[in-house]
Design a protein around this motif. Structure first.
Motif, PDB file in Angstrom:
ATOM      1  N   CYS A   1      42.644 -98.765 -26.878  1.00 21.45           N
ATOM      2  CA  CYS A   1      42.301 -99.062 -25.471  1.00 21.45           C
ATOM      3  C   CYS A   1      41.615 -97.892 -24.773  1.00 21.45           C
ATOM      4  N   ILE A   2      40.835 -98.256 -23.762  1.00 24.56           N
ATOM      5  CA  ILE A   2      40.116 -97.329 -22.883  1.00 24.56           C
ATOM      6  C   ILE A   2      40.410 -97.835 -21.473  1.00 24.56           C
ATOM      7  N   VAL A   3      40.570 -96.951 -20.500  1.00 28.49           N
ATOM      8  CA  VAL A   3      40.791 -97.417 -19.123  1.00 28.49           C
ATOM      9  C   VAL A   3      39.661 -96.944 -18.216  1.00 28.49           C
ATOM     10  N   ASP A   4      39.413 -97.708 -17.147  1.00 27.08           N
ATOM     11  CA  ASP A   4      38.267 -97.458 -16.265  1.00 27.08           C
ATOM     12  C   ASP A   4      38.666 -97.819 -14.833  1.00 27.08           C
ATOM     13  N   PRO A   5      38.469 -96.891 -13.874  1.00 28.24           N
ATOM     14  CA  PRO A   5      38.858 -97.192 -12.484  1.00 28.24           C
ATOM     15  C   PRO A   5      37.945 -98.191 -11.789  1.00 28.24           C
ATOM     16  N   GLY A   6      36.809 -98.555 -12.395  1.00 26.38           N
ATOM     17  CA  GLY A   6      35.941 -99.582 -11.805  1.00 26.38           C
ATOM     18  C   GLY A   6      35.241 -99.118 -10.528  1.00 26.38           C
TER      19      GLY A   6
END
Ligand code: HH2
Length: 289
Positions: free
Chosen positions: A184-189
């Protein structure tokens, strides 16, 4: 040398900046709508970004700009069909920017290795099971509401905490569906249901997102907050602000950068890293005489 998928998924441990070039196969994207709608020009743009040093090409066939209407999966597939297999043949890692499992399944079969889901599995929960089955990497992004209405009146009590809580919950949901956390990778958008102050807080506090575990991806490129700060109306003229935002987010712990202009960003990171190394060399242990 372009990064491998494993290098990308461990970039938060090594500090290697990863550059993801945007390829919008859409007639209506906010900054380059229509420019790469024709398959030949889309493939040529991908080849250019690869030559400029992109590690990933992120192919999207649905604009998610504020106010945009949704595009059905069949139309998304129709748009990427003549493009994605050709881009994959360039030998670069391909990511598919979609919220629909049907589109992601087509893309994975045609060579994509990363699913970039701006809805973090809320539009189509089948995307988690698909990612798990293919052992694909999965980028989970925060968005408040839907593209059609997200900029109407976004409010938060504490934007950094709320985005972290949201992403933690989506990571847990993905894991429950069988996705390995280390895929997984996370992104604050950035720009997705956020005012200027929200975007700035999230870019400044990437370190809080890093606590979630996965590498952090940011996509500030050409976005409206740069226009709000500088008065620059034309998205294509926001390169300076885009680079500044990427470098600030890198300092704060982000390692994956979704950008429209690859060469200048690759150059900026080459210089940043060389200066960081000079700093490390001087402040390290004194050389033996
Ligand atoms: N931003 C856009 C689209 N996809 N994916 C991630 N993970 N992060 C982002 O910040 C992000 C994204 C919007 O930019 P763009 O693709 O240039 O425009 P459009 O949505 O109008 O096609």
């Amino acid at each position: 040398m372009a990064a491998s998928l494993e290098e990308i998924l461990s970039s938060h441990r090594t500090g290697r900046p990863v550059v993801m070039g945007v390829l919008n196969v859409t007639p209506d994207s906010f900054s380059d709508g229509g420019t790469f709608f024709d398959p030949a020009s889309a493939v040529a743009q991908a080849a250019r970004m690869v030559a400029e040093g992109a590690d990933i090409i992120d192919i999207g066939s649905e604009s998610t700009r504020p106010g945009s209407d949704r595009v059905g999966p069949q139309e998304q597939i129709r748009r990427i069909e003549p493009v994605l297999p050709e881009v994959s043949r360039l030998g670069v890692l391909v990511s598919i920017d979609t919220t629909r499992a049907e589109v992601a399944a087509f893309a994975l079969a045609a060579g994509a290795r990363i699913i970039n889901d701006v809805s973090a599995g809320r539009d189509d929960p089948g995307i988690f099971e698909l990612a798990a089955r293919h052992d694909a990497a999965l980028a989970l992004m925060h968005m408040l509401g839907q593209p059609k209405s997200m900029q109407a009146d976004p409010r938060y009590d504490d934007v950094v905490r709320e985005v972290c809580d949201f992403l933690a919950a989506r990571l847990a949901a993905a894991e429950a569906a069988g996705v390995r956390p280390d895929r997984c990778i996370v992104d604050p958008g950035i720009g997705f249901g956020k005012r200027l102050e929200h975007n700035l807080a999230l870019l400044a506090h990437v370190a809080a997102l890093r606590q979630l575990g996965p590498p952090v991806l940011v996509g500030p490129s050409r976005k409206r907050f740069i226009g709000e700060l500088t008065g620059e109306q034309l998205p294509a003229n926001r390169l300076g602000g885009s680079i500044a935002a990427c470098l600030a987010a890198y300092r704060a712990g982000a390692t994956i950068f979704r950008v429209h202009e690859v060469a200048p960003v690759v150059q900026a990171f080459a210089i940043t890293r060389a200066i960081d190394q000079a700093l490390g060399a001087r402040s390290g242990a004194p050389a033996e005489q």
